[in-house]
Design a protein around this motif. Sequence first.
Motif, PDB file in Angstrom:
ATOM      1  N   ALA A   1      40.800  48.414  47.599  1.00  0.00           N
ATOM      2  CA  ALA A   1      40.290  47.348  47.251  1.00  0.00           C
ATOM      3  C   ALA A   1      39.113  47.388  45.952  1.00  0.00           C
ATOM      4  O   ALA A   1      39.211  46.628  45.186  1.00  0.00           O
ATOM      5  CB  ALA A   1      40.093  46.439  48.286  1.00  0.00           C
ATOM      6  N   VAL A   2      38.228  48.351  46.403  1.00  0.00           N
ATOM      7  CA  VAL A   2      37.136  48.416  45.669  1.00  0.00           C
ATOM      8  C   VAL A   2      37.471  48.947  44.267  1.00  0.00           C
ATOM      9  O   VAL A   2      37.097  48.599  43.321  1.00  0.00           O
ATOM     10  CB  VAL A   2      35.966  49.213  46.469  1.00  0.00           C
TER      11      VAL A   2
ATOM     12  N   ASN B   1      32.761  39.163  45.133  1.00  0.00           N
ATOM     13  CA  ASN B   1      32.429  39.468  43.843  1.00  0.00           C
ATOM     14  C   ASN B   1      33.991  39.868  43.229  1.00  0.00           C
ATOM     15  O   ASN B   1      33.949  40.418  42.068  1.00  0.00           O
ATOM     16  CB  ASN B   1      31.564  40.520  43.841  1.00  0.00           C
ATOM     17  N   CYS B   2      35.080  39.501  43.640  1.00  0.00           N
ATOM     18  CA  CYS B   2      36.390  40.056  43.051  1.00  0.00           C
ATOM     19  C   CYS B   2      36.722  38.581  42.046  1.00  0.00           C
ATOM     20  O   CYS B   2      36.759  37.907  42.257  1.00  0.00           O
ATOM     21  CB  CYS B   2      37.550  40.132  44.093  1.00  0.00           C
ATOM     22  N   ARG B   3      36.712  39.290  40.995  1.00  0.00           N
ATOM     23  CA  ARG B   3      37.262  38.096  39.676  1.00  0.00           C
ATOM     24  C   ARG B   3      38.466  37.682  40.108  1.00  0.00           C
ATOM     25  O   ARG B   3      38.745  36.529  39.713  1.00  0.00           O
ATOM     26  CB  ARG B   3      37.286  38.955  38.253  1.00  0.00           C
TER      27      ARG B   3
ATOM     28  N   GLN C   1      39.009  46.220  42.200  1.00  0.00           N
ATOM     29  CA  GLN C   1      38.051  45.372  41.904  1.00  0.00           C
ATOM     30  C   GLN C   1      37.234  46.054  40.683  1.00  0.00           C
ATOM     31  O   GLN C   1      36.909  45.361  39.690  1.00  0.00           O
ATOM     32  CB  GLN C   1      36.891  45.303  43.060  1.00  0.00           C
ATOM     33  N   ASN C   2      37.062  47.198  40.632  1.00  0.00           N
ATOM     34  CA  ASN C   2      36.347  47.959  39.735  1.00  0.00           C
ATOM     35  C   ASN C   2      37.046  47.887  38.409  1.00  0.00           C
ATOM     36  O   ASN C   2      36.505  47.811  37.202  1.00  0.00           O
ATOM     37  CB  ASN C   2      35.898  49.188  40.142  1.00  0.00           C
TER      38      ASN C   2
ATOM     39  N   SER D   1      36.113  43.482  50.590  1.00  0.00           N
ATOM     40  CA  SER D   1      37.299  43.381  49.767  1.00  0.00           C
ATOM     41  C   SER D   1      37.438  42.210  48.586  1.00  0.00           C
ATOM     42  O   SER D   1      37.955  42.287  47.695  1.00  0.00           O
ATOM     43  CB  SER D   1      38.437  43.875  50.160  1.00  0.00           C
ATOM     44  N   THR D   2      36.754  41.010  49.239  1.00  0.00           N
ATOM     45  CA  THR D   2      37.023  39.808  48.408  1.00  0.00           C
ATOM     46  C   THR D   2      35.733  39.382  47.924  1.00  0.00           C
ATOM     47  O   THR D   2      35.691  38.528  46.973  1.00  0.00           O
ATOM     48  CB  THR D   2      37.493  38.815  49.137  1.00  0.00           C
TER      49      THR D   2
ATOM     50  N   ILE E   1      39.189  45.583  37.631  1.00  0.00           N
ATOM     51  CA  ILE E   1      39.190  44.165  37.076  1.00  0.00           C
ATOM     52  C   ILE E   1      38.073  43.837  36.641  1.00  0.00           C
ATOM     53  O   ILE E   1      37.922  43.083  35.445  1.00  0.00           O
ATOM     54  CB  ILE E   1      39.686  43.386  38.278  1.00  0.00           C
ATOM     55  N   ASN E   2      36.756  44.310  37.153  1.00  0.00           N
ATOM     56  CA  ASN E   2      35.603  43.768  36.613  1.00  0.00           C
ATOM     57  C   ASN E   2      35.051  44.546  35.386  1.00  0.00           C
ATOM     58  O   ASN E   2      34.119  43.796  34.634  1.00  0.00           O
ATOM     59  CB  ASN E   2      34.153  44.319  37.938  1.00  0.00           C
TER      60      ASN E   2
ATOM     61  N   TYR F   1      49.902  39.769  44.809  1.00  0.00           N
ATOM     62  CA  TYR F   1      49.642  41.341  44.833  1.00  0.00           C
ATOM     63  C   TYR F   1      50.901  42.357  45.510  1.00  0.00           C
ATOM     64  O   TYR F   1      51.272  43.239  45.023  1.00  0.00           O
ATOM     65  CB  TYR F   1      48.458  41.335  46.086  1.00  0.00           C
TER      66      TYR F   1
END
Length: 187
Positions: free
Chosen positions: A62-63, A128-130, A66-67, A125-126, A69-70, A157
């Motif tokens: 998940a991280v 700060n997730c864009r 996120q990375n 996992s959620t 996506i971020n 997903y």
Amino acid sequence: MKKFEISKQNIILAAIDQIAANGLHGTSIRSIAKQMNVEHSRLYYYFKSKDELIANVFLYIAVNLQNEINTLQMDGMSPEERFKTIIRTIYNYLSKNTNQAKVYRMSPLLYDMNETDKQIFLSESTQNCRFVKLLQELTDLNEVTKTLQLEIALICYLPIMDFATYNKDEHKIAPFINSLWNSISKH
């Protein structure tokens, strides 16, 4: 057989390989240690239980997502453009990391996990997730989207994970992403 350097990340990577090959229930601390060519007791220094290790495996994936996506530059994009860009990024990452896609696809099985490890995974996992923030913004579109926010995330997903794992036809991804957008924006 080569010994692996023991670290949290190497244990997680070995666990991903084992889970992708054998499933959650077919994977054990012993099988992960065997793959790493180390004594299983050494893994307990890093993870107290299989549940804790599994939660960290899902969190690791998940991280990483996120990375990816971020790092996207999405200023000035419409919600539709941001959605499609995020989904495409998820697809690109998972198609390069198919074992992670196979494992992350099993995340609904988290509900078999003990409550503490499950809550750690879900909150971290959620955070700060864009993608989650975009879904929150899309709730203004209509009441159905507002009510089904978490389910919409799963609706997006799960097929992307399957598509990234089993369908490598690049020409089919754009229509697939369009159909996902249409399924959540038109209701």
